[in-house]
Design an enzyme around this catalytic site. Structure first.
Site: not given
Ligand code: SF4
Length: 369
Positions: A56, A139, A157
């Site tokens: 990520e 996020y 996102d």
């Protein structure tokens, strides 16, 4: 609170109500069509939080295709978060070179150390504790909580915002519509398999619900999609107009010595490209033209500088950069200079960011494409 299926800002065509999108339909589609990604666990198995976190962080502002080899190299070199925490920061920056946004690499290293120091080398299974770690924003905390720990978190996102704005035909432009989209997305997260659901939403946005020409005919949510019904899906999400990026200019100094080495310098720890190596350069200043003679005040040595033709261009998040490259040769090897001498053959060992690799290529070619 917004409940999925409620009314909210909708597209111009209006029309009869559609059913609410069903997470079960999306999960069934995911089970059949999920993307194979290097950091994904096999169906039905629990994802490794270290893998999820690493991927990520790497995926922020970067594509899946680019990240794949970096992810594999990092895991091969540092198989656990404790290994990464114990690594030399410079080694991490070197492996990161080419991914851009180097503050992320520094935070990556700091985060690994914090996980070891604060949590005994295990990522916490808690969204707010994740949010407290260096480099983990809203996020990323939600994505790790959902994917690695199967918690009902809402990871927003760009892909998810696109899907949600189309499903509900939200015509208010981003970024103002973010709270509405987040509320709509949160209302949909199922209690069962929230991790798979989150990845399914990512996959839908990355494959069928693409920015242009969404493939609605194959979409598991087509019957619930107000954007499709109203014929406005590919116009969404609307975005507020951005101010044009400014251009900054500077001079990069390619200084060689009698042994064929080139002077490199470490950038300050804080700020843009913090801690990375560079071909010494002047300040990067906004303005229509560079005051070339003034820029020479930043030269690392008083030598006869030759200006190479052309310009090296690079774009950062907030500005475009144009660098003029000048070459000089230092006859006196013993002269004090700020930096380290490095043979070009050894540049691969240096944490040179992409913009500086462009400068290296330009200088070595003599300013030819
Ligand atoms: S129906 Fe089309 S626009 Fe709507 S979510 Fe699916 S792919 Fe996207």
């Amino acid at each position: 609170m917004i409940v999925a299926g409620d009314s909210f800002p909708v597209g111009p065509a209006g029309g009869p109500d559609l059913p609410a999108p069903r997470p079960a339909d999306l999960l069934a589609w995911y089970d059949a069509h999920r993307r194979q990604l290097p950091w994904r666990s096999a169906p039905g198995t629990v994802a490794d939080p270290y893998h999820v976190w690493l991927s990520e962080i790497m995926l922020q502002q970067t594509t899946v295709v680019t990240v794949g080899p970096y992810f594999q190299r990092f895991l091969a070199r540092w198989p656990t978060v404790a290994d990464l925490a114990a690594a030399d920061l410079d080694a991490v920056l070197k492996e990161w070179a080419g991914l851009g946004y180097y503050a992320r690499a520094r935070n990556l290293h700091a985060c690994a150390q914090a996980v070891v120091a604060r949590h005994g080398g295990r990522f916490p299974a808690d969204e707010s504790a994740l949010l407290d770690l260096p480099g983990i924003g809203a996020y990323t905390a939600a994505a790790i909580a959902a994917i690695a720990f199967d918690l009902p978190a809402t990871a927003m996102d760009g892909n998810v915002e696109r899907v949600l704005s189309r499903i509900y035909a939200v015509t208010d432009p981003l970024p103002g519509s973010k709270p509405t989209l987040k509320a709509l997305a949160s209302a949909l997260v199922p209690a069962k398999r929230p991790g798979d659901y989150t990845q399914a939403l990512f996959d839908l946005g990355a494959t069928l619900c693409s920015p242009r020409n969404p493939c609605c005919v194959l979409c598991p949510w087509r019957d619930a999609c107000r954007g499709r019904r109203d014929g406005i899906a590919d116009l969404l999400p609307r975005k507020a107009e951005k101010a044009a990026k400014p251009t900054r200019r500077g001079v990069a100094f390619w200084l060689t010595n009698a042994r064929g080495q080139v002077l490199l310098r470490r950038r300050p720890e804080s700020g843009l490209l913090g801690g990375m190596m560079e071909v010494p350069s002047s300040a990067w200043e906004p303005g229509a033209d560079l005051a070339y003679t003034r820029a020479l005040a930043w030269a690392p040595a008083a030598v006869d500088w030759q200006r190479l033709p052309g310009i090296v261009r690079h774009t950062f998040t907030h500005f475009h950069l144009e660098l003029t490259v000048v070459r000089g040769h230092l006859v006196d090897d013993g002269a004090a200079v700020d930096g380290v001498w490095c043979a070009p053959a050894d540049f691969h060992d240096q944490a040179l960011p992409t913009v500086m690799r462009k400068v290296v290529t330009w200088a070595r070619s003599g300013g030819k494409d």
